[in-house]
Write a protein that holds these residues in place. Structure first.
Motif, short mmCIF file in Angstrom:
data_model
loop_
_atom_site.label_atom_id
_atom_site.label_comp_id
_atom_site.label_asym_id
_atom_site.label_seq_id
_atom_site.Cartn_x
_atom_site.Cartn_y
_atom_site.Cartn_z
N SER A 245 0.84 -1.20 0.00
CA SER A 245 0.00 0.00 0.00
C SER A 245 0.87 1.25 0.00
CB SER A 245 -0.94 0.00 1.22
OG SER A 245 -0.19 -0.11 2.42
N CYS A 246 1.94 1.21 -0.78
CA CYS A 246 2.89 2.32 -0.77
C CYS A 246 3.74 2.30 -2.04
CB CYS A 246 3.80 2.24 0.46
SG CYS A 246 4.46 0.58 0.78
N ASN A 247 4.28 3.45 -2.40
CA ASN A 247 5.22 3.56 -3.51
C ASN A 247 6.63 3.22 -3.04
OD1 ASN A 247 3.13 6.19 -4.20
ND2 ASN A 247 3.45 4.64 -5.77
N VAL A 248 7.52 2.89 -3.98
CA VAL A 248 8.88 2.48 -3.62
C VAL A 248 9.91 3.42 -4.23
CG1 VAL A 248 8.23 0.07 -3.34
CG2 VAL A 248 9.05 0.86 -5.57
N PHE A 249 10.99 3.65 -3.48
CA PHE A 249 12.11 4.48 -3.91
C PHE A 249 13.42 3.76 -3.63
CE2 PHE A 249 8.85 7.69 -3.54
CZ PHE A 249 9.21 8.71 -4.41
N THR A 256 21.67 9.05 -7.16
CA THR A 256 20.41 9.27 -7.86
C THR A 256 19.25 8.59 -7.13
OG1 THR A 256 21.52 9.39 -10.00
CG2 THR A 256 19.16 8.92 -10.04
N LEU A 257 18.14 9.30 -7.02
CA LEU A 257 16.93 8.74 -6.42
C LEU A 257 16.02 8.28 -7.54
CD1 LEU A 257 15.30 8.27 -3.78
CD2 LEU A 257 14.29 10.53 -4.13
N VAL A 258 15.65 7.00 -7.56
CA VAL A 258 14.81 6.48 -8.63
C VAL A 258 13.52 5.89 -8.05
CG1 VAL A 258 16.74 5.99 -10.18
CG2 VAL A 258 15.95 4.21 -8.60
N THR A 259 12.46 6.01 -8.81
CA THR A 259 11.17 5.43 -8.44
C THR A 259 10.45 5.04 -9.71
OG1 THR A 259 9.17 5.78 -7.10
CG2 THR A 259 9.88 7.63 -8.46
N PRO A 260 9.66 3.97 -9.70
CA PRO A 260 8.94 3.56 -10.91
C PRO A 260 8.07 4.67 -11.47
CG PRO A 260 8.87 1.81 -9.28
CD PRO A 260 9.47 3.00 -8.59
N GLU A 261 8.10 4.81 -12.79
CA GLU A 261 7.29 5.83 -13.45
C GLU A 261 5.81 5.47 -13.34
OE1 GLU A 261 8.64 5.80 -17.44
OE2 GLU A 261 8.06 3.73 -17.82
N LEU A 262 4.98 6.50 -13.32
CA LEU A 262 3.55 6.28 -13.22
C LEU A 262 2.99 5.75 -14.53
CD1 LEU A 262 2.43 9.48 -11.25
CD2 LEU A 262 2.89 7.18 -10.35
N GLY A 263 1.93 4.99 -14.39
CA GLY A 263 1.22 4.44 -15.53
C GLY A 263 -0.10 3.92 -15.02
N ASN A 299 22.96 -2.16 -7.78
CA ASN A 299 23.40 -0.77 -7.71
C ASN A 299 22.72 0.09 -6.65
OD1 ASN A 299 25.13 1.21 -8.77
ND2 ASN A 299 23.52 2.04 -10.09
N ALA A 300 21.78 -0.43 -5.88
CA ALA A 300 21.06 0.40 -4.90
C ALA A 300 21.71 0.30 -3.52
CB ALA A 300 19.60 0.00 -4.82
N VAL A 301 21.74 1.43 -2.81
CA VAL A 301 22.31 1.47 -1.46
C VAL A 301 21.27 1.78 -0.40
CG1 VAL A 301 24.64 2.02 -2.24
CG2 VAL A 301 23.02 3.88 -1.75
N GLU A 302 20.12 2.34 -0.83
CA GLU A 302 19.02 2.61 0.09
C GLU A 302 17.71 2.21 -0.58
OE1 GLU A 302 18.47 6.27 2.37
OE2 GLU A 302 20.50 6.86 1.82
N PHE A 303 16.76 1.83 0.26
CA PHE A 303 15.43 1.44 -0.20
C PHE A 303 14.43 1.92 0.83
CE2 PHE A 303 12.50 -2.57 -0.41
CZ PHE A 303 11.50 -1.84 -1.03
N PHE A 304 13.44 2.72 0.39
CA PHE A 304 12.38 3.12 1.31
C PHE A 304 11.05 3.18 0.57
CE2 PHE A 304 14.40 7.13 -0.10
CZ PHE A 304 13.32 7.87 -0.55
N VAL A 305 9.97 3.09 1.34
CA VAL A 305 8.63 3.16 0.78
C VAL A 305 7.94 4.41 1.30
CG1 VAL A 305 8.48 0.66 0.59
CG2 VAL A 305 7.59 1.77 2.64
N THR A 306 6.96 4.90 0.54
CA THR A 306 6.26 6.12 0.93
C THR A 306 4.75 5.94 0.80
OG1 THR A 306 6.23 7.09 -1.31
CG2 THR A 306 8.19 7.51 0.06
N GLY A 307 4.03 6.60 1.68
CA GLY A 307 2.58 6.58 1.63
C GLY A 307 2.01 7.44 2.74
N THR A 308 0.73 7.71 2.68
CA THR A 308 0.09 8.51 3.73
C THR A 308 0.28 7.85 5.09
OG1 THR A 308 -1.54 9.41 2.21
CG2 THR A 308 -2.07 9.49 4.55
N ILE A 312 7.63 8.02 5.27
CA ILE A 312 8.83 7.52 4.59
C ILE A 312 9.40 6.43 5.49
CG2 ILE A 312 11.16 8.06 3.76
CD1 ILE A 312 10.20 10.92 3.26
N SER A 313 9.27 5.19 5.05
CA SER A 313 9.68 4.05 5.88
C SER A 313 10.83 3.30 5.22
CB SER A 313 8.50 3.09 6.10
OG SER A 313 7.47 3.72 6.83
N PRO A 314 12.03 3.35 5.82
CA PRO A 314 13.18 2.65 5.24
C PRO A 314 13.03 1.14 5.36
CG PRO A 314 13.86 4.37 6.79
CD PRO A 314 12.40 4.16 6.98
N MET A 315 13.50 0.43 4.34
CA MET A 315 13.56 -1.03 4.35
C MET A 315 15.03 -1.43 4.47
SD MET A 315 10.42 -2.26 4.01
CE MET A 315 9.58 -0.92 4.86
#
Length: 368
Positions: A245-249, A256-263, A299-308, A312-315
């Protein structure tokens, strides 16, 4: 206090009138018990009050109850450091709610009415003491366990039993007080083999039916000891979609901060949108694009999810379907991107920091 059905005493209900093409409004209140009085009650007496508040007078048999045909929003109000109360970006929730209802081919609730009702809703419940008070101790942990008002606007159809689209929907706004979202004692995220949304489906709207698979997949992850599950795409099964129930970053090695593009398979999160804006303000390079599991593992060093609810919750880790685990930096620690963005976001929401983007709609002005 995480999520609990401790509903506030005042509920907003509107119903679409096809003859006037307007929404008829009413305020539903079965008691006038103040927050202090409720807390002083015994468990059985308090439960009786709360059970009454959950009886809103909307149809039991409907497109919504029978087929999960409905949509909703998650939004928050915050007690601010100056003693006031504000709602975070309600117009964005109103726009998304309006778009969700259009996606369901039912009359869409006007954005202006959504915002006005939300403001009045908080005011009426605040008058009975149902707004958490600001606590300066929250600042020490970056508001990780701070209380807020979780508002749940939702659409419910008229009474119906055959499959169809609503013509006279209800819109309800209710709320409860919440704090941290994820369960304590669990750790890391895991890839699920389930599919959240398919192309040309309802993944882009906050549709009730989307969350059935989310509940199942998250439960399966928790049984295995993980705090969250993450979906891959339905076609190639290699690109990230979102969490339960959240987006991922992800933060890459070059910063660079990356997140899946909307669709049409990814929900346009309001917190997601806010985090992208904050990261750009900080001078970060932000990319919205396809993000593969292979790229993240390499290649990723950080992973967090976002939502209401999640903020911002780090994994701390990500485990794939083959059991391969990748560890990430602890985003609760100073010096990480998640730590910095969390404090910027929460600082503005709780009024500790200035609000240069005017994201907060003030409901009760501060006095301090």
């Amino acid at each position: 206090m995480a999520f609990a059905l401790n509903l506030y005493p005042v509920t907003y209900i509107a119903r679409y009138n096809p003859e006037t093409t307007k929404w008829d409004e009413e305020w539903f209140q079965v008691d006038s018990v103040t927050y202090d009085e409720l807390m002083a009650m015994g468990e059985d007496e308090r439960k009786a009050v709360l059970d009454k508040r959950n009886q809103m007078g909307i149809p039991t048999v409907s497109y919504t109850s029978q087929y999960a045909y409905g949509c909703f929003e998650g939004m928050k109000g915050f007690p601010t450091k100056d003693g006031g109360v504000a709602i975070f970006r309600p117009e964005e929730n109103g726009k998304r709610f309006n778009n969700s209802m259009k996606g369901l081919y039912c009359p869409a609730f006007p954005v202006e009415q959504f915002v006005a009702a939300s403001v009045e809703f908080v005011k009426r419940n605040a008058a009975l003491g149902y707004v958490p008070k600001y606590n300066a101790d929250w600042e020490k942990t970056g508001y990780a366990d701070a209380d807020s008002i979780y508002m749940r606007p939702f659409m419910n159809s008229e009474g119906a039993i055959g499959v169809g689209c609503s013509r006279q929907p209800y819109v309800v706004i209710c709320a409860t007080t919440v704090s941290a979202y994820f369960k304590k004692g669990l750790d890391g995220a895991v890839i699920t083999n389930r599919i959240r949304a398919t192309p040309n489906g309802t993944g882009y709207i906050k549709c009730a039916s989307n969350y059935v698979i989310s509940a199942i997949a998250k439960h399966e992850a928790e049984v295995k000891g993980f705090v969250e599950c993450v979906y891959l795409d339905a076609v190639e099964h290699k690109y990230f979609q979102e969490g339960s129930s959240c987006n991922v970053f992800f933060v890459l090695k070059d910063g660079t901060l990356v997140t899946p593009e909307l669709g049409d398979t990814i929900l346009p999160g309001i917190t997601r949108k806010s985090v992208i804006a904050l990261a750009k303000e900080c001078g970060m390079n932000v990319e919205e694009r396809k993000v593969s599991l292979a790229e993240v593992q390499k290649n990723a060093v950080e992973f967090f999810v976002t939502g209401t609810a999640a903020g911002i919750s780090p994994m701390t880790s990500l485990t794939d379907l083959d059991g391969k685990k990748v560890d990430f930096k602890d985003g609760t620690q100073e010096g990480t991107v998640a730590y910095k963005l969390q404090r910027l976001l929460k600082g503005r929401q709780y009024g500790l920091l200035e609000d240069p983007n005017n994201w907060n709609t003030v409901v009760i002005p501060g006095k301090n």
